[in-house]
Structures are given as C-alpha cells and as structure tokens.
Design a protein around this motif. Structure first.
Motif, PDB file in Angstrom:
ATOM      1  N   ALA A  35       0.821  -1.219   0.000  1.00 51.39           N
ATOM      2  CA  ALA A  35       0.000   0.000   0.000  1.00 51.39           C
ATOM      3  C   ALA A  35       0.852   1.264   0.000  1.00 51.39           C
ATOM      4  N   THR A  36       2.015   1.194   0.655  1.00 54.56           N
ATOM      5  CA  THR A  36       2.829   2.403   0.800  1.00 54.56           C
ATOM      6  C   THR A  36       4.174   2.327   0.086  1.00 54.56           C
ATOM      7  N   SER A  37       4.579   1.132  -0.312  1.00 53.85           N
ATOM      8  CA  SER A  37       5.900   0.867  -0.908  1.00 53.85           C
ATOM      9  C   SER A  37       7.046   1.121   0.070  1.00 53.85           C
ATOM     10  N   LEU A  38       6.742   1.272   1.354  1.00 55.44           N
ATOM     11  CA  LEU A  38       7.759   1.463   2.379  1.00 55.44           C
ATOM     12  C   LEU A  38       8.157   0.119   2.980  1.00 55.44           C
ATOM     13  N   LEU A  39       9.405   0.013   3.413  1.00 52.85           N
ATOM     14  CA  LEU A  39       9.852  -1.212   4.065  1.00 52.85           C
ATOM     15  C   LEU A  39       9.063  -1.419   5.345  1.00 52.85           C
ATOM     16  N   SER A  40       8.686  -2.658   5.606  1.00 52.18           N
ATOM     17  CA  SER A  40       7.815  -2.956   6.739  1.00 52.18           C
ATOM     18  C   SER A  40       8.449  -3.994   7.660  1.00 52.18           C
ATOM     19  N   ASP A  41       8.743  -3.582   8.897  1.00 51.27           N
ATOM     20  CA  ASP A  41       9.229  -4.534   9.894  1.00 51.27           C
ATOM     21  C   ASP A  41       8.169  -5.596  10.170  1.00 51.27           C
ATOM     22  N   ASP A  42       6.900  -5.190  10.232  1.00 49.20           N
ATOM     23  CA  ASP A  42       5.823  -6.136  10.537  1.00 49.20           C
ATOM     24  C   ASP A  42       5.734  -7.243   9.493  1.00 49.20           C
ATOM     25  N   LEU A  43       5.790  -6.883   8.208  1.00 51.50           N
ATOM     26  CA  LEU A  43       5.717  -7.891   7.149  1.00 51.50           C
ATOM     27  C   LEU A  43       6.954  -8.787   7.168  1.00 51.50           C
ATOM     28  N   THR A  44       8.094  -8.211   7.470  1.00 53.96           N
ATOM     29  CA  THR A  44       9.327  -8.994   7.511  1.00 53.96           C
ATOM     30  C   THR A  44       9.295  -9.979   8.673  1.00 53.96           C
ATOM     31  N   ILE A  45       8.848  -9.538   9.837  1.00 52.81           N
ATOM     32  CA  ILE A  45       8.718 -10.436  10.992  1.00 52.81           C
ATOM     33  C   ILE A  45       7.706 -11.538  10.667  1.00 52.81           C
ATOM     34  N   GLN A  46       6.609 -11.196  10.005  1.00 54.27           N
ATOM     35  CA  GLN A  46       5.612 -12.198   9.614  1.00 54.27           C
ATOM     36  C   GLN A  46       6.239 -13.247   8.698  1.00 54.27           C
ATOM     37  N   ASP A  47       7.097 -12.804   7.776  1.00 55.18           N
ATOM     38  CA  ASP A  47       7.791 -13.728   6.875  1.00 55.18           C
ATOM     39  C   ASP A  47       8.694 -14.676   7.678  1.00 55.18           C
ATOM     40  N   ILE A  48       9.389 -14.146   8.666  1.00 61.53           N
ATOM     41  CA  ILE A  48      10.244 -14.987   9.513  1.00 61.53           C
ATOM     42  C   ILE A  48       9.389 -15.971  10.310  1.00 61.53           C
ATOM     43  N   GLU A  49       8.271 -15.505  10.867  1.00 64.02           N
ATOM     44  CA  GLU A  49       7.382 -16.391  11.621  1.00 64.02           C
ATOM     45  C   GLU A  49       6.855 -17.518  10.729  1.00 64.02           C
ATOM     46  N   ASP A  50       6.484 -17.197   9.495  1.00 60.86           N
ATOM     47  CA  ASP A  50       6.018 -18.219   8.551  1.00 60.86           C
ATOM     48  C   ASP A  50       7.108 -19.257   8.305  1.00 60.86           C
ATOM     49  N   PHE A  51       8.337 -18.781   8.145  1.00 60.37           N
ATOM     50  CA  PHE A  51       9.468 -19.693   7.961  1.00 60.37           C
ATOM     51  C   PHE A  51       9.638 -20.598   9.183  1.00 60.37           C
ATOM     52  N   LEU A  52       9.577 -20.020  10.380  1.00 60.21           N
ATOM     53  CA  LEU A  52       9.772 -20.789  11.601  1.00 60.21           C
ATOM     54  C   LEU A  52       8.671 -21.829  11.803  1.00 60.21           C
ATOM     55  N   ARG A  53       7.455 -21.494  11.394  1.00 58.81           N
ATOM     56  CA  ARG A  53       6.342 -22.447  11.520  1.00 58.81           C
ATOM     57  C   ARG A  53       6.571 -23.704  10.688  1.00 58.81           C
ATOM     58  N   THR A  54       7.312 -23.567   9.605  1.00 56.85           N
ATOM     59  CA  THR A  54       7.526 -24.709   8.708  1.00 56.85           C
ATOM     60  C   THR A  54       8.781 -25.498   9.039  1.00 56.85           C
ATOM     61  N   HIS A  55       9.504 -25.103  10.085  1.00 55.71           N
ATOM     62  CA  HIS A  55      10.734 -25.792  10.456  1.00 55.71           C
ATOM     63  C   HIS A  55      10.681 -26.249  11.907  1.00 55.71           C
ATOM     64  N   ASP A  56      11.341 -27.360  12.166  1.00 56.89           N
ATOM     65  CA  ASP A  56      11.418 -27.909  13.512  1.00 56.89           C
ATOM     66  C   ASP A  56      12.314 -27.016  14.357  1.00 56.89           C
ATOM     67  N   MET A  57      11.711 -26.291  15.279  1.00 57.99           N
ATOM     68  CA  MET A  57      12.487 -25.336  16.079  1.00 57.99           C
ATOM     69  C   MET A  57      13.273 -26.005  17.206  1.00 57.99           C
ATOM     70  N   THR A  58      13.243 -27.349  17.283  1.00 57.78           N
ATOM     71  CA  THR A  58      14.137 -28.009  18.238  1.00 57.78           C
ATOM     72  C   THR A  58      15.510 -28.189  17.614  1.00 57.78           C
ATOM     73  N   GLU A  59      15.621 -27.935  16.328  1.00 58.66           N
ATOM     74  CA  GLU A  59      16.887 -28.042  15.611  1.00 58.66           C
ATOM     75  C   GLU A  59      17.479 -26.649  15.412  1.00 58.66           C
ATOM     76  N   GLN A  60      18.689 -26.617  14.871  1.00 54.13           N
ATOM     77  CA  GLN A  60      19.352 -25.345  14.586  1.00 54.13           C
ATOM     78  C   GLN A  60      18.729 -24.677  13.365  1.00 54.13           C
ATOM     79  N   VAL A  61      18.656 -23.366  13.413  1.00 54.42           N
ATOM     80  CA  VAL A  61      18.213 -22.565  12.282  1.00 54.42           C
ATOM     81  C   VAL A  61      19.168 -21.386  12.161  1.00 54.42           C
TER      82      VAL A  61
END
Length: 144
Positions: A35-61
């Motif tokens: 909507a704004t073309s500005l960099l978004s910490d919220d969207l970036t954190i959401q992307d990281i959370e999505d990544f973490l949901r798909t990986h076993d967090m008992t292992e190294q990342v």
C-alpha cells in the motif's frame, strides 16, 4: 538453537554456514508494504514467523541479513518467544574496515549485553566459523 548472522547482506556465506552445520537457513530481505511501498518490519517479521512455523524449532536454524537494528532485534525476540525460542548466537563478521554505522554498533551492543555476540574475522573460513559457533553453543548449554 537460532543463530543470527545480522551483518551479512549476501546470502552466500549464510548458506555455507547453514550447510556446514546441517541446518535450515533463511536469508531475510526487508519486505515492502504494497500500500505504501515502504519497508515494513511487521511484514518482515511475519515472513520470519512463517518460515519458523515450517521448520522444527528443536533443531538449529540460521538466519542472515536480519535484524538490522535494535528495534527489529526486539521484534524478533518477541516473535521467537511465541515459539518458545530465543536467539542463541549473533555472529558479527568483521572485515577489518570500519563499516559499522550507529545502528550496527547499537545492534551488536544489544547482543553483547546478552552474552550472545560472537565476533569473527571475515578471513576466517566457513568451517572455522561453524566450529566456533558449535563450541560456544555447547559450552553455554553445559554451563546451564
């Protein structure tokens, strides 16, 4: 074990570290709000959370390229807490040049005060970096 390589703008060394450690890997690039073309910490954190949901967090990342400042580091800490995780190590790869700006220094101070910062020379081989991270993490786990 979550290992951050915040100072790496290139994914190549992060990929090598993750491959050597045999772990999942994510190179983070800041995302823009459509909507704004500005960099978004919220969207970036959401992307990281999505990544973490798909990986076993008992292992190294291994995550590279993020956070870039203390505000993002605190946001990442909050996001990780929702997964029952935290940053284990933050690795600063020094090049010998004085490339740090005020935000970099504050970010590294943030992790240093938590005893999570590991500083390695850019000329250090990937296998040496991995061995140092593994040794430090093992020492910290046994001292608890």
């Amino acid at each position: 074990m979550l290992i951050l390589l915040p100072g790496l703008s290139s994914a190549r060394q992060g990929e090598k570290v993750a491959a050597r450690l045999g772990t999942a890997y994510k190179h983070v690039q800041m995302l823009s709000d459509p909507a704004t073309s500005l960099l978004s910490d919220d969207l970036t954190i959401q992307d990281i959370e999505d990544f973490l949901r798909t990986h076993d967090m008992t292992e190294q990342v291994v995550v590279s390229g993020y956070p870039l400042n203390v505000i993002q580091a605190r946001s990442l800490d909050i996001a990780l807490a929702a997964f029952g995780q935290c940053v284990s190590l933050a690795v600063e790869v020094e090049s010998g040049k004085n490339e740090q700006n005020r935000e970099n220094r504050a970010l590294f101070r943030y992790y240093r005060t938590q005893n999570k910062l590991v500083v390695v020379d850019k000329s250090t081989s990937t296998s040496e970096i991995c061995q140092e991270m593994t040794d430090i993490y093992a020492r910290r786990r046994t001292s608890r």
